[in-house]
Design an enzyme around this catalytic site. Structure first.
Site, PDB file in Angstrom:
ATOM      1  N   ASP A 149      80.215 -51.189 -63.229  1.00  0.00           N
ATOM      2  CA  ASP A 149      80.682 -49.943 -62.642  1.00  0.00           C
ATOM      3  C   ASP A 149      81.126 -49.031 -63.777  1.00  0.00           C
ATOM      4  O   ASP A 149      81.406 -49.501 -64.884  1.00  0.00           O
ATOM      5  CB  ASP A 149      81.839 -50.173 -61.656  1.00  0.00           C
ATOM      6  CG  ASP A 149      81.878 -49.108 -60.569  1.00  0.00           C
ATOM      7  OD1 ASP A 149      82.248 -47.960 -60.900  1.00  0.00           O
ATOM      8  OD2 ASP A 149      81.514 -49.398 -59.421  1.00  0.00           O
ATOM      9  N   GLU A 205      70.224 -52.667 -47.232  1.00  0.00           N
ATOM     10  CA  GLU A 205      71.347 -53.475 -46.719  1.00  0.00           C
ATOM     11  C   GLU A 205      71.609 -53.122 -45.264  1.00  0.00           C
ATOM     12  O   GLU A 205      71.362 -51.993 -44.821  1.00  0.00           O
ATOM     13  CB  GLU A 205      72.590 -53.260 -47.578  1.00  0.00           C
ATOM     14  CG  GLU A 205      73.061 -51.810 -47.704  1.00  0.00           C
ATOM     15  CD  GLU A 205      74.004 -51.381 -46.594  1.00  0.00           C
ATOM     16  OE1 GLU A 205      74.456 -52.258 -45.835  1.00  0.00           O
ATOM     17  OE2 GLU A 205      74.269 -50.176 -46.486  1.00  0.00           O
ATOM     18  N   ALA A 241      81.747 -46.347 -24.335  1.00  0.00           N
ATOM     19  CA  ALA A 241      81.983 -44.910 -24.508  1.00  0.00           C
ATOM     20  C   ALA A 241      83.340 -44.670 -25.160  1.00  0.00           C
ATOM     21  O   ALA A 241      84.273 -45.452 -25.009  1.00  0.00           O
ATOM     22  CB  ALA A 241      81.924 -44.207 -23.155  1.00  0.00           C
ATOM     23  N   CYS A 301      78.374 -44.211 -43.146  1.00  0.00           N
ATOM     24  CA  CYS A 301      76.944 -44.499 -42.990  1.00  0.00           C
ATOM     25  C   CYS A 301      76.276 -43.683 -41.891  1.00  0.00           C
ATOM     26  O   CYS A 301      75.483 -42.789 -42.174  1.00  0.00           O
ATOM     27  CB  CYS A 301      76.737 -45.993 -42.729  1.00  0.00           C
ATOM     28  SG  CYS A 301      77.073 -47.029 -44.172  1.00  0.00           S
TER      29      CYS A 301
END
Length: 447
Positions: free
Chosen positions: A32, A159, A263, A271
């Site tokens: 990273d 993924e 609901a 996402c």
């Protein structure tokens, strides 16, 4: 010799994938560019809440007493290039600011930084959600810029993680999809995923465009199903129906199924919202925008649910202004078992009411820190009881188990008024009414 694996990007997806690869027995090196994140991971700590992930990390991170030592972290692309046989790219692909389209800058940067260090045969595997056509472009770039040339291959392996279940979904996936261009690439990925495939997980081999489309298609279908039942909730509100009973009845049809038919105030997170918008944008670029025009309405229905919850709260308080009204909001994360508040419907509703003059107090079991960063002007409490204390109305907006198990009688002792609105249709109306509460849920005007 066993394959060595690298994972580029150690956010939600990357950290989970790196830990899972170590669990499967591989030597893993995670990379990273954020020093603070690397430092946390090296201590066996995760920068987000994901059940089981920290335990899995600590089981394998080098330097932690009792660990296997199979998982290490670095910020050096040269070290990654020299170490790995298979390189997984797991960086973020957010929505571009002010646009529907996907921001590919992190993926492009990762590939550009890795390519010069691939001197020998290597397989670079994209896992990020990208617009269809990206893999083809990146494969060409890789072959042109890696010293290994054509021996530096690309594959795409989308993924399908669910936040709150990411560890299980990685170790025991319901399917593995790989877009490849050679037998070698397929063979390497079969070796990587030999354990779950041996347990019966389907292994679907396809081309680049199809592999890219599988993820965006799956998310679009889920978003459509959620927005469909929310649209039915709107009709039930107008017609006096009960959307929970409606969902139960149609869910018995095997062609429809019962999952994702609850609901409520809609979907959020990092996402579904951005992926369906990016899919729309890419379809327009390809000249296939009419094929996905329905996704605009899916997005519209989803966003409309938040405003409807605000209006439901206004009506419950007498139909006037929120000024001077105390509103308790149970939930900040976009879903339970997560601290992710990105595009959270719960926080959006809380923020709207606050901007309209309401005194809003929020409680969430895991999402408080992230919520404070996004909405620092909201009030926050350390427990559900403290959030509800003195409230004129209580809004249940994230379906944490903790909230389903609350004692309505005890909560009623601290509330200014026993009035609750269930924005997730997850609470039992009878239990709350027996404790003296006025109960109202979306899509259930008479229930």
């Amino acid at each position: 010799m066993s394959l060595k694996i690298t994972v580029i990007g150690t956010g939600y997806l990357g950290a989970t994938h790196a830990a899972a690869m170590a669990e499967l027995g591989f030597e893993v090196l995670g990379l990273d560019v954020v020093p603070e994140k690397i430092a946390m991971l090296q201590r066996g700590e995760v920068p987000m809440y994901e059940p089981g992930l920290e335990d899995l990390l600590r089981k394998h991170v080098a330097g932690i007493e009792g660990s296997t030592g199979r998982l290490r972290f670095t910020m050096d692309f040269a070290e990654v290039g020299a170490f790995g046989d298979v390189h997984f790219v797991c960086v973020n692909t957010p929505q571009r600011h002010g646009e529907y389209a996907c921001d590919m800058s992190y993926v492009d940067s990762a590939i550009a930084s890795l390519a010069p260090h691939l001197a020998g045969p290597a397989l670079v595997v994209g896992k990020s959600t990208v617009p269809v056509g990206s893999a083809d472009r990146l494969a060409t770039y890789l072959a042109e810029h890696a010293p290994a040339g054509a021996d530096a291959e690309l594959a795409w392996n989308p993924e399908f993680l669910r936040e709150g279940f990411a560890v299980g979904d990685t170790l025991h996936p319901d399917r593995i999809v790989v877009g490849v261009r050679s037998e070698r690439a397929e063979k390497l990925l079969r070796e990587v995923y030999a354990t779950p495939v041996g347990e019966g997980t389907p292994f679907v081999v396809t081309d680049f465009p199809t592999a890219e489309l599988v993820k965006t298609s799956a998310n679009s279908f889920l978003a459509t199903k959620i927005s469909f039942i929310n649209a039915m909730a709107e009709v039930c509100e107008a017609a006096g129906g009960d959307v929970v009973k409606l969902a139960e009845a149609i869910g018995y049809d095997d062609r429809i199924g019962r999952k994702f038919l609850r609901a409520g105030i809609g979907f959020g997170g990092g996402c579904l919202p951005k992926d369906i918008r990016a899919f729309l944008a890419r379809a327009g670029e390809l000249g296939a925008d009419q094929a996905l025009s329905f996704l605009r309405e899916i997005d519209s229905i989803n966003m409309r649910q938040r405003g409807q919850m605000v209006e439901l709260a206004r009506e419950a308080l007498g139909g006037g202004s929120f000024l001077g009204k105390r509103v308790a909001v149970l939930g900040a994360s976009f879903k339970p078992d997560s601290d992710d508040v990105r595009d959270s419907p719960a926080l959006n509703v809380a923020g709207q009411i606050h901007l309209q003059g309401g005194q809003v107090t929020v409680y969430d079991p895991k999402g408080m820190g992230n919520a404070r960063q996004v909405f620092p002007t909201l009030g926050y409490a350390d427990s559900a009881v403290e959030a509800v204390r003195g409230a004129d109305v209580v809004l249940h907006l994230t379906e944490w188990r903790e909230f389903r198990e609350l004692d309505p009688a005890a909560l009623g002792e601290v509330a200014a008024a026993r009035l609750i609105l269930d924005g997730r249709n997850a609470l039992d109306p009878e239990v709350w009414r027996k404790a003296g509460w006025s109960f109202r849920a979306m899509g259930r005007p008479t229930a």
